[in-house]
Design a protein around this motif. Structure first.
Motif, mmCIF file in Angstrom:
data_model
loop_
_atom_site.group_PDB
_atom_site.id
_atom_site.type_symbol
_atom_site.label_atom_id
_atom_site.label_comp_id
_atom_site.label_asym_id
_atom_site.label_seq_id
_atom_site.Cartn_x
_atom_site.Cartn_y
_atom_site.Cartn_z
ATOM 1 N N MET A 1 -51.646 9.841 19.690
ATOM 2 C CA MET A 1 -52.482 9.887 18.399
ATOM 3 C C MET A 1 -51.559 10.420 17.418
ATOM 4 O O MET A 1 -51.722 10.414 16.348
ATOM 5 N N LYS A 2 -50.610 11.638 18.029
ATOM 6 C CA LYS A 2 -49.886 12.356 17.046
ATOM 7 C C LYS A 2 -48.845 11.351 16.401
ATOM 8 O O LYS A 2 -48.516 11.548 14.931
ATOM 9 N N THR A 3 -48.237 10.228 17.045
ATOM 10 C CA THR A 3 -47.406 9.320 16.196
ATOM 11 C C THR A 3 -47.968 8.613 15.439
ATOM 12 O O THR A 3 -47.376 8.306 14.419
ATOM 13 N N VAL A 4 -49.327 8.253 15.485
ATOM 14 C CA VAL A 4 -49.948 7.246 14.534
ATOM 15 C C VAL A 4 -50.068 8.259 13.348
ATOM 16 O O VAL A 4 -49.870 7.646 12.072
ATOM 17 N N TYR A 5 -50.408 9.797 13.187
ATOM 18 C CA TYR A 5 -50.659 10.191 12.292
ATOM 19 C C TYR A 5 -49.359 10.627 11.372
ATOM 20 O O TYR A 5 -49.097 10.648 10.034
ATOM 21 N N ILE A 6 -48.039 10.601 12.080
ATOM 22 C CA ILE A 6 -46.905 10.859 11.606
ATOM 23 C C ILE A 6 -46.495 9.609 10.988
ATOM 24 O O ILE A 6 -45.810 9.703 9.736
ATOM 25 N N ILE A 7 -46.500 8.608 11.470
ATOM 26 C CA ILE A 7 -46.469 7.232 10.869
ATOM 27 C C ILE A 7 -47.271 6.991 9.429
ATOM 28 O O ILE A 7 -46.743 6.391 8.343
ATOM 29 N N LEU A 8 -48.505 7.313 9.763
ATOM 30 C CA LEU A 8 -49.458 7.068 8.531
ATOM 31 C C LEU A 8 -49.221 7.893 7.312
ATOM 32 O O LEU A 8 -49.188 7.712 6.210
ATOM 33 N N MET A 9 -48.693 9.166 7.669
ATOM 34 C CA MET A 9 -48.116 10.029 6.558
ATOM 35 C C MET A 9 -46.915 9.465 5.992
ATOM 36 O O MET A 9 -46.779 9.820 4.771
ATOM 37 N N PHE A 10 -46.005 9.059 6.786
ATOM 38 C CA PHE A 10 -44.649 8.640 6.100
ATOM 39 C C PHE A 10 -45.112 7.535 5.140
ATOM 40 O O PHE A 10 -44.553 7.389 3.975
ATOM 41 N N VAL A 11 -45.785 6.605 5.641
ATOM 42 C CA VAL A 11 -46.398 5.424 4.946
ATOM 43 C C VAL A 11 -47.098 5.825 3.657
ATOM 44 O O VAL A 11 -46.732 5.276 2.546
ATOM 45 N N ALA A 12 -48.037 6.626 3.712
ATOM 46 C CA ALA A 12 -48.519 7.099 2.590
ATOM 47 C C ALA A 12 -47.625 7.891 1.622
ATOM 48 O O ALA A 12 -47.565 7.728 0.374
ATOM 49 N N ALA A 13 -46.695 8.805 2.048
ATOM 50 C CA ALA A 13 -45.678 9.220 1.040
ATOM 51 C C ALA A 13 -44.795 8.326 0.539
ATOM 52 O O ALA A 13 -44.735 8.535 -0.637
ATOM 53 N N PHE A 14 -44.161 7.309 1.382
ATOM 54 C CA PHE A 14 -43.651 6.243 0.939
ATOM 55 C C PHE A 14 -44.043 5.511 -0.373
ATOM 56 O O PHE A 14 -43.719 5.427 -1.518
ATOM 57 N N VAL A 15 -45.774 5.114 -0.178
ATOM 58 C CA VAL A 15 -46.381 4.363 -1.198
ATOM 59 C C VAL A 15 -46.506 5.317 -2.494
ATOM 60 O O VAL A 15 -46.297 4.815 -3.703
ATOM 61 N N ALA A 16 -46.813 6.500 -2.373
ATOM 62 C CA ALA A 16 -47.177 7.299 -3.427
ATOM 63 C C ALA A 16 -45.655 7.472 -4.257
ATOM 64 O O ALA A 16 -45.666 7.603 -5.411
ATOM 65 N N LEU A 17 -44.598 7.538 -3.616
ATOM 66 C CA LEU A 17 -43.234 7.879 -4.305
ATOM 67 C C LEU A 17 -42.995 6.419 -4.868
ATOM 68 O O LEU A 17 -42.287 6.454 -5.813
ATOM 69 N N PHE A 18 -43.120 5.381 -4.287
ATOM 70 C CA PHE A 18 -42.797 3.989 -4.850
ATOM 71 C C PHE A 18 -43.782 3.749 -5.835
ATOM 72 O O PHE A 18 -43.101 3.258 -6.863
ATOM 73 N N GLU A 19 -44.875 4.208 -5.749
ATOM 74 C CA GLU A 19 -45.700 3.828 -7.042
ATOM 75 C C GLU A 19 -45.301 4.648 -8.160
ATOM 76 O O GLU A 19 -45.584 4.370 -9.426
ATOM 77 N N GLN A 20 -44.896 6.000 -7.991
ATOM 78 C CA GLN A 20 -44.432 6.824 -9.076
ATOM 79 C C GLN A 20 -43.383 6.443 -9.876
ATOM 80 O O GLN A 20 -43.209 6.328 -11.020
#
Length: 60
Positions: free
Chosen positions: A1-20
């Motif tokens: 489950m830990k790896t799922v959270y880490i992947i989800l966090m990287f995707v969310a950070a990428f989306v936020a930075l890309f959108e910015q």
């Protein structure tokens, strides 16, 4: 489950930075991505013990 959270966090950070980086960013998408990132971080940090928790039995 830990790896799922880490992947989800990287995707969310990428989306936020890309959108910015766009000329006209979608603010709602950025806010959702930041909220997902913070919730993932909160879930990961809840499993990490605090500094004082391991020495509770050695108190005088």
């Amino acid at each position: 489950m830990k790896t799922v959270y880490i992947i989800l966090m990287f995707v969310a950070a990428f989306v936020a930075l890309f959108e910015q980086s766009k000329k006209e960013p979608n603010v709602i998408l950025m806010v959702v991505a930041i909220i997902v990132f913070m919730l993932g971080l909160m879930r990961l940090m809840s499993k990490v013990p605090g500094k004082g928790e391991k020495d509770n039995n050695n108190e005088v």
